[in-house]
Design an enzyme around this catalytic site. Structure first.
Site, mmCIF file in Angstrom:
data_model
loop_
_atom_site.group_PDB
_atom_site.id
_atom_site.type_symbol
_atom_site.label_atom_id
_atom_site.label_comp_id
_atom_site.label_asym_id
_atom_site.label_seq_id
_atom_site.Cartn_x
_atom_site.Cartn_y
_atom_site.Cartn_z
ATOM 1 N N ARG A 176 -4.386 -8.717 27.414
ATOM 2 C CA ARG A 176 -3.836 -8.979 28.740
ATOM 3 C C ARG A 176 -4.341 -7.989 29.789
ATOM 4 N NH1 ARG A 176 2.326 -8.662 28.576
ATOM 5 N NH2 ARG A 176 1.550 -8.509 26.474
ATOM 6 N N LYS A 220 -0.476 -9.907 8.297
ATOM 7 C CA LYS A 220 0.919 -9.937 7.934
ATOM 8 C C LYS A 220 1.760 -9.378 9.081
ATOM 9 C CE LYS A 220 2.817 -6.438 5.807
ATOM 10 N NZ LYS A 220 2.971 -5.145 6.527
ATOM 11 N N GLU A 278 5.529 6.347 0.164
ATOM 12 C CA GLU A 278 4.869 6.852 1.374
ATOM 13 C C GLU A 278 5.634 8.064 1.876
ATOM 14 O OE1 GLU A 278 3.069 3.685 4.092
ATOM 15 O OE2 GLU A 278 4.980 2.842 3.504
ATOM 16 N N LYS A 306 -8.576 -2.899 -1.300
ATOM 17 C CA LYS A 306 -8.711 -1.537 -1.823
ATOM 18 C C LYS A 306 -9.549 -1.574 -3.103
ATOM 19 C CE LYS A 306 -4.298 0.166 0.030
ATOM 20 N NZ LYS A 306 -4.552 1.294 0.911
ATOM 21 N N LYS A 340 9.790 4.732 2.247
ATOM 22 C CA LYS A 340 9.207 5.614 3.264
ATOM 23 C C LYS A 340 9.888 6.968 3.137
ATOM 24 C CE LYS A 340 7.264 2.370 6.378
ATOM 25 N NZ LYS A 340 5.818 2.422 6.166
ATOM 26 N N ASP A 373 -4.315 -9.452 3.247
ATOM 27 C CA ASP A 373 -3.397 -8.468 2.665
ATOM 28 C C ASP A 373 -4.307 -7.297 2.321
ATOM 29 O OD1 ASP A 373 -2.074 -6.795 0.804
ATOM 30 O OD2 ASP A 373 -0.658 -8.397 0.407
ATOM 31 N N HIS A 374 -4.225 -6.217 3.096
ATOM 32 C CA HIS A 374 -5.283 -5.214 2.965
ATOM 33 C C HIS A 374 -5.270 -4.520 1.605
ATOM 34 C CE1 HIS A 374 -2.218 -2.232 4.175
ATOM 35 N NE2 HIS A 374 -3.025 -1.302 3.718
ATOM 36 N N ASP A 409 8.159 -5.766 4.401
ATOM 37 C CA ASP A 409 6.976 -5.027 4.839
ATOM 38 C C ASP A 409 6.031 -4.718 3.671
ATOM 39 O OD1 ASP A 409 5.467 -3.552 6.837
ATOM 40 O OD2 ASP A 409 6.159 -1.725 5.840
ATOM 41 N N HIS A 411 2.050 -6.608 -0.409
ATOM 42 C CA HIS A 411 1.241 -5.647 -1.167
ATOM 43 C C HIS A 411 1.715 -5.491 -2.617
ATOM 44 C CE1 HIS A 411 -0.081 -4.951 2.822
ATOM 45 N NE2 HIS A 411 0.750 -3.986 3.143
HETATM 46 C C1 BG6 Z 1 1.343 -1.867 5.994
HETATM 47 C C2 BG6 Z 1 2.794 -1.635 6.287
HETATM 48 O O1 BG6 Z 1 1.105 -3.202 5.672
HETATM 49 O O2 BG6 Z 1 0.966 -1.044 4.896
HETATM 50 C C3 BG6 Z 1 3.079 -0.173 6.584
HETATM 51 O O3 BG6 Z 1 3.191 -2.437 7.394
HETATM 52 C C4 BG6 Z 1 2.559 0.688 5.457
HETATM 53 O O4 BG6 Z 1 4.468 0.045 6.786
HETATM 54 C C5 BG6 Z 1 1.117 0.339 5.133
HETATM 55 O O5 BG6 Z 1 2.661 2.033 5.862
HETATM 56 C C6 BG6 Z 1 0.651 1.078 3.891
HETATM 57 O O6 BG6 Z 1 -0.719 0.895 3.724
HETATM 58 P P1 BG6 Z 1 -1.612 1.988 2.994
HETATM 59 O O7 BG6 Z 1 -2.969 1.373 2.956
HETATM 60 O O8 BG6 Z 1 -1.529 3.234 3.830
HETATM 61 O O9 BG6 Z 1 -1.006 2.187 1.652
#
Ligand code: BG6
Length: 514
Positions: free
Chosen positions: A63, A172, A240, A206, A364, A201-202, A259, A264
């Site tokens: 925007r 996501k 985390e 990995k 977290k 889904d990252h 989340d 994941h």
């Molecule tokens: C994201 C979440 O998808 O993955 C975050 O929304 C999280 O809350 C993150 O911190 C963790 O990813 P990674 O690659 O740091 O383990």
């Protein structure tokens, strides 16, 4: 005009195999955090590796009114701050930035998409991108449907010219529960075909997650014992140490279950539990993952407290620093009942896994960042070594460390040197860092490249996303009906609520201390 490709003769053979065709990537949400922290650094690292095709172009769409030069300067700062390799290499940057441009527009106005179309046609002519496009939805999910509709109205959902392709990457969270995920899929599929949609889904990008598949299916010795006859239980931990990182708005509506677990962690469960696919190809791999997700025993919402534990952190200390409690974080409701920790027990009702519990936990503000999959094997059938000799002996555990200190270790019993029979557990290990001496690419590098190549093996298919929401939705329902726990119930910098230890102790087991 220069291309972003950097010559690297050592990689020539490898690159030829993985070199995508020329294309443009349009990022919706170009001024957002994901673009700065992950997407642009990933694309820049691909350029450094010489893995981007000639003429590769990124179009930021957002925007804010800004000249392309200002957008480029922002990207350069972001790369300097977040790239795996930094600072920016001037030679690579010079070529890379020629392929970065910006279109100012609102997601709601279809006329802005017509301008975007014009810009993409100009890029095709001038940079030779041949009509190949990726649209990346890096916006809050509330914008997804509007953007998808307008891409359709502007005719940007179909290939721009014969032989070209158009793909859509969607981030996501994919829905809030089973029903909304189905609705979003229905909506998407009215405008794009399934082969065009790349649900990201990252975690699947990995290296270490992919290595679980290599470990299981490229080694003959583990598969025969990978089942209920030998495995006592599986623990999957995603801890985390970070808190919300300014994402209170989003997180307070989501919580740890949506989340982290729905996506994941269930993906980690799938790669651990799936049957060998008939080929390492998109549909074959995803067919097997869907079977696992469908076999997860539904949790009866009325018995949700027997199968799950929720937690929320209060103030505490992490890494020697005092940190605020969750309810004191910006944009979090002061009486929020959102969970920042969850532990759960799942069963996979199939031949291989009957009766083997899978314990999952994520939180977290834990003491450390660690992600691991631990396979705990059964005790030996007949204990030869008893009493004090075997006092410090533990069952075999295969621990797959996803991050950090990526590697695999196997805990085995060994005799302590000396005249007496005394046993102790020791670790046999493999560490990525020392075995390969190369830094792993970031997950987004791999996934963006795969999308350019049209390989959806590491992206989630429609049925997979929906199957993953089913057990999660049952838990959410149970939680909504049960009285909320007394939050906060764990201190920041600890391993979660006491109830989580009691939860696993009721089964005669204990969480690992990674
Ligand atoms: C994201 C979440 O998808 O993955 C975050 O929304 C999280 O809350 C993150 O911190 C963790 O990813 P990674 O690659 O740091 O383990």
């Amino acid at each position: 005009m220069q291309s972003a490709t950097v010559e690297n003769p050592l990689r020539a053979g490898l690159d030829a195999e993985r070199m995508p065709p020329p294309c443009a990537v349009v990022i919706f949400g170009a001024s957002g955090d994901l673009t700065r922290r992950k997407l642009m650094p990933a694309l820049y690292n691909l350029a450094l590796e010489g893995l981007l095709p000639a003429g590769f172009t990124v179009v930021g769409f957002a925007r804010r009114a800004m000249a392309p030069s200002e957008f480029r300067a922002q990207i350069r700062d972001a790369i300097n701050q977040f790239s795996r390799r930094r600072p920016v290499d001037p030679g690579t940057w010079e070529a890379f930035e020629q392929g970065i441009t910006y279109v100012q527009g609102t997601f709601q106005d279809v006329a802005d998409y017509a301008r975007l179309d014009q810009e993409l046609r100009r890029i095709d002519r001038e940079r030779g991108t041949r009509g190949n496009r990726i649209f990346y939805l890096a916006t809050p999910p509330t914008q997804y449907e509007t953007i998808i509709d307008n891409l359709g109205r502007a005719g940007l959902n179909v290939p721009a010219e014969p032989g070209s392709w158009t793909r859509l990457i969607i981030e996501k969270p994919f829905g809030r529960d089973y029903q909304s995920a189905v609705a979003l899929n229905d909506h998407l599929l009215r405008i794009f075909a399934e082969e065009q949609i790349f649900r990201i889904d990252h975690y699947l990008g990995k290296e270490t997650v992919q290595n679980v598949l290599a470990f299981r299916f490229a080694n003959g010795i583990f598969e025969p014992i990978w089942n209920r006859n030998y495995i006592d239980h599986v623990q999957i931990t995603v801890a985390e140490s970070l808190g919300l990182e300014g994402r209170g708005d989003y997180y307070d509506q989501a919580g740890a279950l949506r989340d982290m677990v729905q996506n994941h962690m269930l993906q980690l469960l799938c790669v651990t539990a799936m049957e060998p696919p008939i080929a390492f190809e998109a549909d074959a791999v995803r067919d097997e993952k869907v079977k696992v997700l469908r076999a997860i025993r539904q949790i009866d919402p009325k018995r949700v407290n027997e199968m799950t534990v929720r937690g929320q952190y209060g103030p505490g200390w992490v890494g020697g620093q005092p940190v605020p409690g969750y309810r004191e974080e910006p944009n979090v409701a002061p009486n929020s009942v959102t969970e920042t920790y969850v532990a759960l027990k799942l069963f996979i009702d199939n031949w291989r896994w009957a009766g083997v519990p899978f314990y999952l936990r994520t939180g977290k503000r834990m003491p450390r960042r660690v992600t691991e999959i631990a396979i705990q094997f059964k005790h030996v059938p007949h204990p030869l070594f008893r009493g004090p000799a075997a006092a410090s002996m533990e069952p075999n555990v295969l621990a797959i460390r996803i991050q950090p200190d990526e590697g695999i270790s196997l805990k085995i019993a060994a005799k302590v040197p000396g005249p007496l029979i005394r046993l102790r557990s020791v670790n046999m290990g493999f560490l990525y860092g020392t075995s390969f001496m190369v830094e792993s690419p970031d997950a987004y590098e791999r996934l963006l490249l795969d999308c350019m190549l049209g390989d959806s093996t590491l992206f989630t298919r429609r049925d997979e996303t929906e199957a993953a929401w089913r057990p999660i939705t049952a838990i959410l329902k149970g939680w909504a009906e049960a009285p909320p726990p007394r939050f906060p119930n764990y201190e920041a910098g600890t391993w979660g609520p006491r109830e989580a230890d009691e939860f696993i102790a009721r089964d005669g087991r204990a969480w690992r201390q990674p």
